[in-house]
Write an enzyme that holds these catalytic residues in place. Sequence first.
Site, PDB file in Angstrom:
ATOM      1  N   TRP A 182       2.429   6.314   6.134  1.00  0.00           N
ATOM      2  CA  TRP A 182       2.828   7.117   4.965  1.00  0.00           C
ATOM      3  C   TRP A 182       2.705   8.555   5.423  1.00  0.00           C
ATOM      4  CZ3 TRP A 182       0.874  10.601   1.275  1.00  0.00           C
ATOM      5  CH2 TRP A 182       1.565  10.640   0.059  1.00  0.00           C
TER       6      TRP A 182
ATOM      7  N   GLU B 121      -1.457   4.364 -21.255  1.00  0.00           N
ATOM      8  CA  GLU B 121      -1.234   3.337 -20.245  1.00  0.00           C
ATOM      9  C   GLU B 121       0.205   2.813 -20.314  1.00  0.00           C
ATOM     10  OE1 GLU B 121      -2.505   2.335 -17.663  1.00  0.00           O
ATOM     11  OE2 GLU B 121      -1.735   0.319 -17.312  1.00  0.00           O
TER      12      GLU B 121
ATOM     13  N   ARG C 282       0.814  -1.211   0.000  1.00  0.00           N
ATOM     14  CA  ARG C 282       0.000   0.000   0.000  1.00  0.00           C
ATOM     15  C   ARG C 282       0.853   1.267   0.000  1.00  0.00           C
ATOM     16  NH1 ARG C 282      -5.331  -1.034   2.172  1.00  0.00           N
ATOM     17  NH2 ARG C 282      -5.408   1.020   3.100  1.00  0.00           N
TER      18      ARG C 282
ATOM     19  N   HIS D 267       2.053  18.140 -34.770  1.00  0.00           N
ATOM     20  CA  HIS D 267       1.636  19.378 -34.102  1.00  0.00           C
ATOM     21  C   HIS D 267       2.554  19.740 -32.938  1.00  0.00           C
ATOM     22  CE1 HIS D 267      -1.962  19.505 -36.544  1.00  0.00           C
ATOM     23  NE2 HIS D 267      -2.057  18.203 -36.339  1.00  0.00           N
TER      24      HIS D 267
ATOM     25  N   LYS E 135      -0.175   1.675  -3.537  1.00  0.00           N
ATOM     26  CA  LYS E 135      -1.145   0.911  -4.313  1.00  0.00           C
ATOM     27  C   LYS E 135      -2.523   1.523  -4.219  1.00  0.00           C
ATOM     28  CE  LYS E 135      -2.540  -2.563  -6.799  1.00  0.00           C
ATOM     29  NZ  LYS E 135      -2.262  -2.437  -8.243  1.00  0.00           N
TER      30      LYS E 135
HETATM   31  O1  M6R Z   1      -7.439   1.334  -7.215  1.00  0.00           O
HETATM   32  P1  M6R Z   1      -7.726   2.199  -8.372  1.00  0.00           P
HETATM   33  O2  M6R Z   1      -7.967   1.457  -9.649  1.00  0.00           O
HETATM   34  O3  M6R Z   1      -8.835   3.191  -8.130  1.00  0.00           O
HETATM   35  O4  M6R Z   1      -6.404   3.050  -8.578  1.00  0.00           O
HETATM   36  C1  M6R Z   1      -6.314   4.046  -9.550  1.00  0.00           C
HETATM   37  C2  M6R Z   1      -4.892   4.462  -9.779  1.00  0.00           C
HETATM   38  O5  M6R Z   1      -4.322   4.934  -8.591  1.00  0.00           O
HETATM   39  C3  M6R Z   1      -4.026   3.325 -10.312  1.00  0.00           C
HETATM   40  O6  M6R Z   1      -4.517   2.813 -11.500  1.00  0.00           O
HETATM   41  C4  M6R Z   1      -2.586   3.828 -10.530  1.00  0.00           C
HETATM   42  O7  M6R Z   1      -2.524   4.746 -11.566  1.00  0.00           O
HETATM   43  C5  M6R Z   1      -1.684   2.627 -10.786  1.00  0.00           C
HETATM   44  N1  M6R Z   1      -0.469   2.797 -10.067  1.00  0.00           N
HETATM   45  C6  M6R Z   1      -1.389   2.438 -12.224  1.00  0.00           C
HETATM   46  O8  M6R Z   1      -0.451   1.451 -12.465  1.00  0.00           O
END
Ligand code: M6R
Length: 643
Positions: A104, A516, A61, A539, A638
């Site tokens: 954190w 992505e 996390r 552009h 996370k």
């Molecule tokens: O748990 P979630 O899908 O809501 O999280 C969203 C973003 O924090 C998450 O996708 C983040 O961008 C990842 N680290 C991407 O790899």
Amino acid sequence: MMFRLYQVWSHFDVSYRYVQMHPVPAKAVILLHTMCGIVGYIGSKNATPFLIEGLRALEYRGYDSAGIYVAGKGAIKRAGKVSNLAESIPAGFAGPSGIAHTRWATHGAPTEKNAHPHSDDTGTVWLVHNGIIENYAEIRTRLQDTGIIFQSETDTEVLAQLIGWYYAENIPLEEAVSEALKEVRGAYGIAVASTREPEKLIAARLGSPLMIGIGDEGYYIASDATPVLSHTRQVIYLSDGEMAVLTPEAYSIMTLMRDPLDKEVETLEWDLEAAQKKGYEHFMLKEIMEAPEVLENTLRGRLDIENNAIHLGGLREVEDALRNAKRIIITGCGSAYYAGLVGELLIEELAGIPVEVEIASELRYRRFTTTPEDTILIAVSQSGETADTLEAIREAKKHGMLTLGIVNAVGSTIARETDAGVYNHAGPEIGVASTKAFLSQMTVFALVALLLRELHTERSDAHSSAEIIRQLTRMPEYARRILENTDSIAAIAARHVDMRDALYIGRKFQYPIAYEGALKLKEISYVHAEAYGAGEMKHGPIALIDSSFPTVALMPRDSLYEKTRSNIEEIRARGGKIITITTGDTADAELLTEDVIIVPDTHEALMPILTTIPLQLFAYYVALARNLPIDMPRNLAKSVTVE
Ligand code: M6R
């Protein structure tokens, strides 16, 4: 007494029922909370091993210090990793109850002094806390005026001291906690212990996830399911405004005002193995390699090939609203937002419904101008706990919109607060970089788009969904074929390991995948990466191109292949190196660029699912070659539960 429609998600169907909702104190406005981890245990075993293992399970996390309190032994805290803490625990540091935390930092640096647990100044009350106490400064001043001495710079210590202040001799711990919580503004998930009542732990939640595990040998407290999976599957998810009192023999759930609650015990469906590395060096690689089975699980029971139909049990109850929808708003953060961009194209292409996609941190502050009766919000979230996404949902609800969730974490706050939804069934995703969840989010969007097509078009059109449905059934096999080529992707990564920048380009269905791909590279390899719609090159971005600035070109042979190919020629003419992800004839592709990854051909609307996989592997191998902490990249967590 307040009642509201409360929705319970299940594997393949959704049921609604009325449950009693207990009012949250009016002043306890839910704002933000942080990405720390909490564990607690009380029962017949020694608490210490669970607490340390639990912290390890929550490491993903994100955190920067850790600490533990065990009844009868006191507290140990360390800056840095859980392993530092574990190494500092002396033999005999054992007891039947305790609490622990990964912090954190928000208020105060990530030092030992600021690490949790915090205590009141008599050392009686011990507290771990996720969240932010907004009015901590005024409470601190008030307590200091009574002679109380503070040890740390944290808002958390203020709450520990406040509980201590209410914890007069004849008052039970839960009452002191309840009195203190009435005074604080902000957000929290807390676990509280006391030297005076060592046979008791309190957990309380307002805005920061917390669950209680019910085991044969005691009770567990955890921020999410990962620490408790190996001990019990029976859990209670605390909702906002709820408190649990645990003793070795019993538990009771109540409101913060201490009115008793009868909460449902739910069964965790994720298995333990799914949350372990299974011999892979990193969770991220394991999770990428799981793609075929994740796609199978996401699709299982949802495709009716005979009738060209889609079954999404979680949306059955809202089919009328889906039929009447004139507009859809999709929201999420990070990768979930990019999955939403793919969802936009899928829904517009397949069902012809206008879609708008907005990052949740913007959407929550925008004015909703659509009519709520025929607009639906779809929120996408792996964790189901992302603060901005949750707040965007709450805003949409205030506006009267139907809210749907595409969520991976079963029982998470977003799954519980949306009116209906679809679970990803991707299993626990531990690596900070989202991989398998992103694939499953796009797959769910394909299913939702097909369902909307079914509901919005004449039955006679159904045959036109047949090819996409057939291709969906093949996705797991296609993914398997891509994963057979990890060595060649690793070799390409090795050739580019020293790059400082990278550009990702794609068109239409590949445009969100460019974003992505760039995000994955940024997150875990710390390479600066930008994404553009390939048509935008002229552009501006083409000015960046030289031999040290490679371009990753997403160009399957779809309806826009020739267009992207022209962009590639332009980059090549300027000495730019190109890594191509394409389909079809290898020979032709090799003529085009030096580094080529071929993926199986499929319908262009499903191609994002396939082109994503090599990009995940590419980012992984670049980060591996750079010897970086892939599963826990710097500065990232996370579950982003802060605004
Ligand atoms: O748990 P979630 O899908 O809501 O999280 C969203 C973003 O924090 C998450 O996708 C983040 O961008 C990842 N680290 C991407 O790899």
